[in-house]
Design an enzyme around this catalytic site. Structure first.
Site, short mmCIF file in Angstrom:
data_model
loop_
_atom_site.label_atom_id
_atom_site.label_comp_id
_atom_site.label_asym_id
_atom_site.label_seq_id
_atom_site.Cartn_x
_atom_site.Cartn_y
_atom_site.Cartn_z
CD GLU A 1 3.64 0.57 -10.01
OE1 GLU A 1 3.06 1.43 -9.35
OE2 GLU A 1 3.07 -0.45 -10.44
CD GLU B 1 3.02 -4.33 -12.61
OE1 GLU B 1 1.98 -3.92 -12.03
OE2 GLU B 1 4.09 -4.51 -12.04
C1 FCB Z 1 1.20 -2.58 -9.35
C2 FCB Z 1 2.29 -3.46 -8.80
C3 FCB Z 1 2.02 -4.93 -8.92
C4 FCB Z 1 0.56 -5.25 -8.65
C5 FCB Z 1 -0.37 -4.34 -9.41
C6 FCB Z 1 -1.82 -4.63 -9.22
O1 FCB Z 1 1.29 -1.29 -8.80
O2 FCB Z 1 3.52 -3.18 -9.45
O3 FCB Z 1 2.89 -5.61 -8.09
O4 FCB Z 1 0.33 -5.22 -7.30
O5 FCB Z 1 -0.10 -3.00 -9.07
#
Ligand code: FCB
Length: 459
Positions: free
Chosen positions: A172, A366
């Site tokens: 990110e 994620e």
């Molecule tokens: C993302 C991050 C991860 C975590 C989630 C909830 O943006 O990559 O580390 O904090 O959010």
């Protein structure tokens, strides 16, 4: 909902990768052990007022000492893949120069432990914990940091490359640049939107240089993980076919360009979208480096970005370039953090990215949710809301596959409850509960549900 009712209706393709993700600073603890240097998150979280409740990652889940037990837990859950990040300050305490062998040893042992458990390691090289010494020299606003990142990537590959196939350069970069240097909500906490644009470019350059280094060293698969979100107008959240005005359509495309295409176009098309204001920090030849071929784009999806045209809306420090656009939360039920739950956003996003960038595969790197979880007297964590969340988002992922998206896998965020950056420990994202007093781990109902889904390649 029980798994029995739904089993068999959502079946994923053979070879679909099922796993979980974490990040070094959020789980490891042991911040002063075995020669680890200081990261920007150590400094930031020690600064009063930056992190809720004054929480820090000093101990976190103590994973540095408990990694064997944690891998045993992953094996018990049947995970096929585990995405973790390497802490750069463990490998190069000052961000450049000598390698700290003890730091590498930790990941070496972790990789062996995972392989013994038949879990594929997915290594992320940068999940936000820049060595403080590099920040002191300008951090990501300094071009040199990109070159230091490539050196570090090579050092990690030298040690783990004989066993690790899956490499991620950055996690990110939008967050690193715009929350780290734009609005200051994340480390290093600088507030200068122009610097954020510079930082974003140097992150991309670092990605390109590291990709080149990893390829030269023989890396098999390289992924860039972005915080991609579909951009919708309020009307589109519940009705994908809602008619929208020309001004709203412009707002949607501009925000898509400032967030998603900002990183994906330079990497996959060799050019920035015109909405990103570039400066003299972009040198001839940079885009050629940045656009070195990669194999996968990982997307971290939590909720959509909802925008509409509003002539009076000022630009936000995290969104230079978005003047005249109003942001609002989606009209939907929310998680404990107030994040709207919009599973259809995931399918829309996967389908669009697959159409826009057909040359790469996609991975949900994620996806998950924070809820107020408690361990009941009988030792169970009944997190029915998370089970419903996972069920709905996996269905959305499955829908995207049906619509032609080249989706290769799904990694739940997160394996463990952990240090949730500026929110501290209050937000529990794990499919495994962590008691931060005793470090006891308890598999939540969602962990069991997920484990069952993995074993059936669907549900
Ligand atoms: C993302 C991050 C991860 C975590 C989630 C909830 O943006 O990559 O580390 O904090 O959010």
């Amino acid at each position: 909902m029980t798994t029995m009712e739904t089993r068999g209706t959502v079946v994923f393709p053979e070879g679909f990768v099922w796993g979980a993700a974490t990040a070094a600073y959020q789980i490891e603890g042991a911040v002063r052990e075995d020669g680890r240097g200081t990261s920007i998150w150590d400094t930031f979280s020690a600064t009063p007022g930056k992190v809720a409740n004054g929480d820090t990652g000093e101990i976190a889940c103590d994973h540095y000492h408990r990694y064997r037990d944690d891998v045993a837990l992953m094996r018990e859950l049947g995970l096929r893949a585990y995405r973790f990040s390497v802490a750069w300050p463990r490998i190069q305490p000052d961000g450049s120069g000598p390698i700290n062998p003890a730091g590498l040893s930790f990941y070496d042992k972790l990789v062996d432990e995972l392989l013994n458990a038949e879990i594929s390691p997915y290594v992320t090289l940068y999940h936000w914990d820049l060595p403080q010494a590099l920040e002191d020299r300008g951090g990501w606003t300094d071009r040199d940091t990109a070159y230091r990142f490539a050196d570090y990537a090579r050092a990690v590959h030298d040690r783990l490359g004989d066993r690790v196939e899956h490499w991620t350069t950055l996690n990110e970069p939008w967050i690193s640049a715009y929350l780290g240097y734009g609005n200051g909500v994340h480390a290093p906490g600088r507030k200068d939107p122009a610097e954020a644009v510079r930082a974003a470019h140097h992150l991309l350059l670092g990605h390109g240089l590291a990709t080149r280094a990893l390829r030269e060293a023989g890396a098999q698969e390289i992924m860039l993980v972005v915080s991609a979100a579909p951009v919708l107008t309020p009307a589109q959240v519940n009705d994908p076919d809602a008619e929208i005005s020309e001004a709203d359509a412009e707002a949607v495309e501009r925000v898509h360009a400032l967030s998603n295409a900002h990183f994906l176009d330079p990497v996959l098309r060799g050019a920035y979208p015109s909405a990103v204001a570039l400066g003299d920090h972009v040198l001839d030849g940079d885009l050629e480096i940045i656009s070195a071929p990669i194999d996968l784009v990982g997307i971290n999806y939590y909720n959509p970005c909802v925008v509409e045209a509003d002539a009076d809306a000022p630009a936000d420090a995290a969104w230079p370039g978005a003047a005249g656009i109003r942001f609002s939360p989606a009209d939907a039920p929310t998680t404990a953090m107030g994040w709207p739950i919009v599973p259809s956003g995931l399918s829309r996003l996967l389908v669009r990215l697959s159409q826009d960038y057909p040359q790469v595969g996609l991975m949900v790197a994620e996806n998950g949710a924070a809820f107020e979880d408690t361990v009941s007297e009988d030792g169970r964590v009944r997190d029915a809301e998370r089970v419903a969340y996972l069920d709905a988002h996996l269905r959305a992922a499955h829908q995207a596959l049906a619509e032609g998206a080249d989706l290769r896998g799904y990694l739940v965020w997160s394996l463990l409850d952990n240090f949730e950056w500026a929110w501290g420990y209050r937000c529990r994202f794990g499919i495994v509960h962590v008691d931060f007093e005793t470090q006891a781990r308890t598999v939540k109902d969602s962990g069991r549900w997920y484990s069952d889904a993995i074993s059936h390649n669907g549900f």
